[in-house]
Design an enzyme around this catalytic site. Structure first.
Site, short mmCIF file in Angstrom:
data_model
loop_
_atom_site.label_atom_id
_atom_site.label_comp_id
_atom_site.label_asym_id
_atom_site.label_seq_id
_atom_site.Cartn_x
_atom_site.Cartn_y
_atom_site.Cartn_z
N GLY A 87 104.08 -16.26 -35.02
CA GLY A 87 104.92 -15.01 -35.54
C GLY A 87 104.44 -14.40 -36.67
O GLY A 87 103.14 -13.63 -36.64
N THR A 88 105.29 -13.94 -37.69
CA THR A 88 104.71 -12.64 -38.34
C THR A 88 103.68 -13.38 -39.37
O THR A 88 102.65 -13.03 -39.87
CB THR A 88 106.68 -12.32 -39.76
OG1 THR A 88 107.04 -12.85 -38.76
CG2 THR A 88 105.58 -11.79 -40.43
N HIS A 129 90.58 -30.02 -68.43
CA HIS A 129 89.67 -28.30 -69.67
C HIS A 129 88.52 -27.66 -69.05
O HIS A 129 88.02 -28.60 -68.74
CB HIS A 129 89.66 -28.90 -70.63
CG HIS A 129 88.99 -27.53 -72.07
ND1 HIS A 129 89.64 -26.02 -72.50
CD2 HIS A 129 87.64 -27.44 -72.23
CE1 HIS A 129 88.62 -25.65 -72.96
NE2 HIS A 129 87.37 -26.06 -72.74
C1 LIG Z 1 103.71 -8.18 -45.09
C2 LIG Z 1 104.01 -9.43 -45.05
C3 LIG Z 1 103.12 -10.60 -46.07
C4 LIG Z 1 103.95 -11.64 -45.83
N1 LIG Z 1 103.25 -12.45 -47.44
C5 LIG Z 1 103.60 -14.09 -47.08
C6 LIG Z 1 103.68 -14.74 -48.15
O1 LIG Z 1 102.13 -14.59 -48.64
N2 LIG Z 1 103.77 -15.43 -48.12
C7 LIG Z 1 104.79 -16.07 -48.01
O2 LIG Z 1 105.41 -17.64 -47.82
N3 LIG Z 1 105.30 -15.71 -46.71
C8 LIG Z 1 104.79 -13.81 -46.61
N4 LIG Z 1 106.08 -12.96 -45.62
C9 LIG Z 1 107.14 -13.90 -45.01
C10 LIG Z 1 107.12 -13.86 -44.18
O3 LIG Z 1 106.04 -14.09 -43.13
C11 LIG Z 1 107.71 -15.32 -43.43
O4 LIG Z 1 108.48 -15.22 -44.18
C12 LIG Z 1 107.66 -16.36 -42.34
O5 LIG Z 1 106.88 -15.70 -41.19
C13 LIG Z 1 108.98 -16.27 -41.64
O6 LIG Z 1 108.84 -16.61 -40.18
P1 LIG Z 1 109.75 -17.12 -39.15
O7 LIG Z 1 109.89 -18.29 -39.03
O8 LIG Z 1 111.00 -16.96 -39.62
O9 LIG Z 1 109.36 -17.14 -38.27
P2 LIG Z 1 108.17 -15.18 -37.43
O10 LIG Z 1 107.24 -15.76 -37.94
O11 LIG Z 1 108.91 -13.55 -37.68
O12 LIG Z 1 108.44 -15.57 -36.00
C14 LIG Z 1 109.19 -15.43 -35.30
C15 LIG Z 1 109.00 -15.88 -33.47
O13 LIG Z 1 110.38 -15.47 -33.06
C16 LIG Z 1 109.48 -14.78 -31.98
N5 LIG Z 1 110.82 -13.50 -31.60
C17 LIG Z 1 111.98 -13.48 -31.70
N6 LIG Z 1 112.96 -12.55 -30.75
C18 LIG Z 1 112.29 -13.81 -30.23
C19 LIG Z 1 113.14 -13.59 -28.59
N7 LIG Z 1 114.31 -13.13 -28.67
N8 LIG Z 1 112.38 -14.39 -27.55
C20 LIG Z 1 111.66 -15.26 -27.90
N9 LIG Z 1 110.54 -14.96 -28.94
C21 LIG Z 1 110.95 -13.70 -30.01
C22 LIG Z 1 108.45 -13.44 -32.48
O14 LIG Z 1 107.91 -12.61 -31.28
C23 LIG Z 1 107.63 -14.44 -33.55
O15 LIG Z 1 106.82 -14.83 -33.29
C24 LIG Z 1 105.11 -12.34 -45.89
C25 LIG Z 1 105.97 -10.85 -44.89
C26 LIG Z 1 104.95 -10.19 -44.36
C27 LIG Z 1 105.86 -8.75 -43.66
#
Ligand SMILES: Cc1cc2nc3c(=O)[nH]c(=O)nc-3n(C[C@H](O)[C@H](O)[C@H](O)COP(=O)(O)OP(=O)(O)OC[C@H]3O[C@@H](n4cnc5c(N)ncnc54)[C@H](O)[C@@H]3O)c2cc1C
Length: 457
Positions: free
Chosen positions: A39-40, A439
């Site tokens: 994911g993200t 330290h």
């Molecule tokens: C640029 C950026 C930097 C970040 N940096 C940080 C950081 O340093 N530290 C931190 O804690 N957080 C950070 N975040 C936030 C963090 O990435 C997200 O909070 C985290 O990934 C949460 O993920 P999740 O488990 O909600 O789902 P996600 O990681 O978003 O995954 C969801 C998955 O579901 C899949 N999916 C969606 N819909 C469907 C469907 N209908 N059928 C099948 N699959 C589907 C998607 O393809 C995806 O793979 C950052 C975000 C961004 C955008």
């Protein structure tokens, strides 16, 4: 129809460990992913951005060589190698998640778009899966607001920016919050001109004003231009670039650059999930409504991670998994409301934050003590030549428990955990005053700083 004990939609931060918990308990589980595993965070969020932050930091230190007593000549950035390093870090993690899931006994991995058919069935590709327990972990994506000109000009988001291997000449970053600021500093350090356009009166508006101001000063000192109060952002094509209209209270009415990044928030991936067929309720922005234990309004369906709007971080999504798994498998009674707000902004120096802001403490009306201490007085910081920022914390005057803290400065993303863990222990801050710290570290200053607590004005 294929039957499972559990179906998990999405392989973000909560889905895979939950699949492992089910599979390990001897239950059958299907996990569905429509795009890249992990994911993200893994593919377009934390891992690639923090890899870029590391490259940008190395460039920055190299360009300050004279201060540290060395010279490297001209520091030149090779963006294709920077990108390759980032891609390798993401690929390693994504592959790790995929291999872990595919190697799991009792776990069926399906690639495709999942859609609810009913409250206990999900369609994916040409199959229908059935389970009495369904977990939604579909995350979110960059919000693209309907601003004037949005359909006429090319723009980047946190996802598409991952594909570029060149240096934008003048990068305009719309959005002065966590994502936008990290990219701003990264690309400035690589050599782009950077302008941040923020609609509000200050950067990272949810932080205290002194934090916003200090972050702005740090970024401006590196040559990043900051335009606030851009109430009416609009985009327009220009020769070789893009004009961003601002209607700002200060400065000219537009800024012209070569590339635009939209960093104006997130939107949940819930509109194409068939939620209505299962009767799952959302709020007006599409976030799935959950109770304190992550259950939706439909019995047997939970929503975890960014899609429930109760957190927007990797650690909040993983914590959602822990809450759900412990409640289901250990008959625990964990709740979202038990967790203490904590996060970091990974500019350099980083901002580590936990608990309440000063503004929230003030609003709560409770009697408090507070202290603020400059990083320039911290030995480790000046040894390293990284003295920007400060440490501040607020304490409840009656219980002596820490209410919140902000550490903007070298190591702030790590040191904040000293305070956070004491908050979780519900111990008084005085335990830190009696601790012997190592330290020279930034953390060793916490006892000294806490000894200076005074009534909160
Ligand atoms: C640029 C950026 C930097 C970040 N940096 C940080 C950081 O340093 N530290 C931190 O804690 N957080 C950070 N975040 C936030 C963090 O990435 C997200 O909070 C985290 O990934 C949460 O993920 P999740 O488990 O909600 O789902 P996600 O990681 O978003 O995954 C969801 C998955 O579901 C899949 N999916 C969606 N819909 C469907 C469907 N209908 N059928 C099948 N699959 C589907 C998607 O393809 C995806 O793979 C950052 C975000 C961004 C955008």
């Amino acid at each position: 129809m294929k039957e499972f004990d559990a179906i998990i939609i999405g392989t973000g931060q909560a889905g895979p460990p939950l699949a492992a918990r089910f599979a390990g308990a001897g239950k059958t589980v299907a996990i569905i992913e429509r795009h890249k595993f992990g994911g993200t965070c893994v593919n377009t969020g934390c891992i690639p951005t923090k890899t870029l932050v590391a490259s940008a930091y190395a460039v920055h230190v190299a360009s300050r060589g004279a201060e540290y007593g060395f010279s490297v000549g001209d520091v030149r950035v090779d963006m294709s190698r920077v990108k390759a390093r980032k891609d390798a870090a993401s690929a390693r993690s994504s592959k790790g998640v995929e291999e872990w899931l595919r190697g799991m006994i009792n776990c069926t991995v399906i690639q495709g778009q999942a859609r609810f058919q009913s409250s206990n069935t999900v369609a994916v590709n040409d199959e229908v899966l059935q389970a009495d327990q369904i977990f939604i972990n579909v995350g979110g994506r960059a919000r693209v607001p309907e601003m004037p000109g949005i359909h006429d000009v090319p723009y980047l988001t946190n996802s598409s920016i991952m594909d570029i291997d060149f240096l934008p000449g003048h990068f305009i970053i719309v959005g002065g919050s966590y994502v936008g600021l990290e990219f701003a500093q990264i690309y400035r350090r690589f050599g782009s001109e950077v302008t941040i356009v923020e609609m509000g009166p200050r950067l990272i508006g949810r932080e205290d004003e002194d934090v916003s101001d200090a972050v702005r000063e740090i970024l401006e000192a590196e040559g990043i231009r900051v335009r606030l109060n851009a109430e009416c952002v609009r985009l327009e094509k220009r020769d070789g670039g893009v004009a961003v209209g601002l209607t700002c209270k200060e400065g000219p009415p537009e800024v012209v650059g070569t590339h635009v990044l939209l960093a104006v928030g997130r939107t949940p991936n819930t509109s194409d999930l068939g939620l209505d067929r299962a009767g799952i309720a959302t709020d007006h922005r599409g976030y799935i409504l959950v109770d304190d234990q992550l259950q939706t309004n439909v019995p047997g369906i939970w929503a975890l991670g960014d899609c429930n709007g109760r957190g927007a971080f990797t650690h909040t999504s993983y914590n959602d998994y822990e809450i759900v798994a412990d409640n289901l498998f250990n008959a625990d009674h964990r709740r979202i409301s038990d967790r203490i707000q904590a996060y970091a902004l990974f500019i350099d120096p980083p901002l580590g934050r936990c608990g309440m802001t000063d503004a929230e403490v003030r609003k709560s009306g409770r009697r408090a003590l507070a202290v603020k201490y400059p990083m320039s007085e911290v030995t480790r910081a000046y040894e390293k030549g990284e003295t920007d920022g400060f440490i501040k914390t607020c304490v409840d005057a009656e219980t002596n428990q820490i209410l919140g803290a902000a550490i903007l400065g070298v190591g702030g993303d790590e040191v904040i955990h000293v305070l956070l863990d004491v908050m979780y222990a519900r111990a008084p801050y005085t335990v830190i005053e009696r601790a012997m710290h190592i330290h020279p570290t930034v953390a060793e200053y916490l006892p000294t700083i806490l000894a200076k607590l005074a009534p909160f004005a």
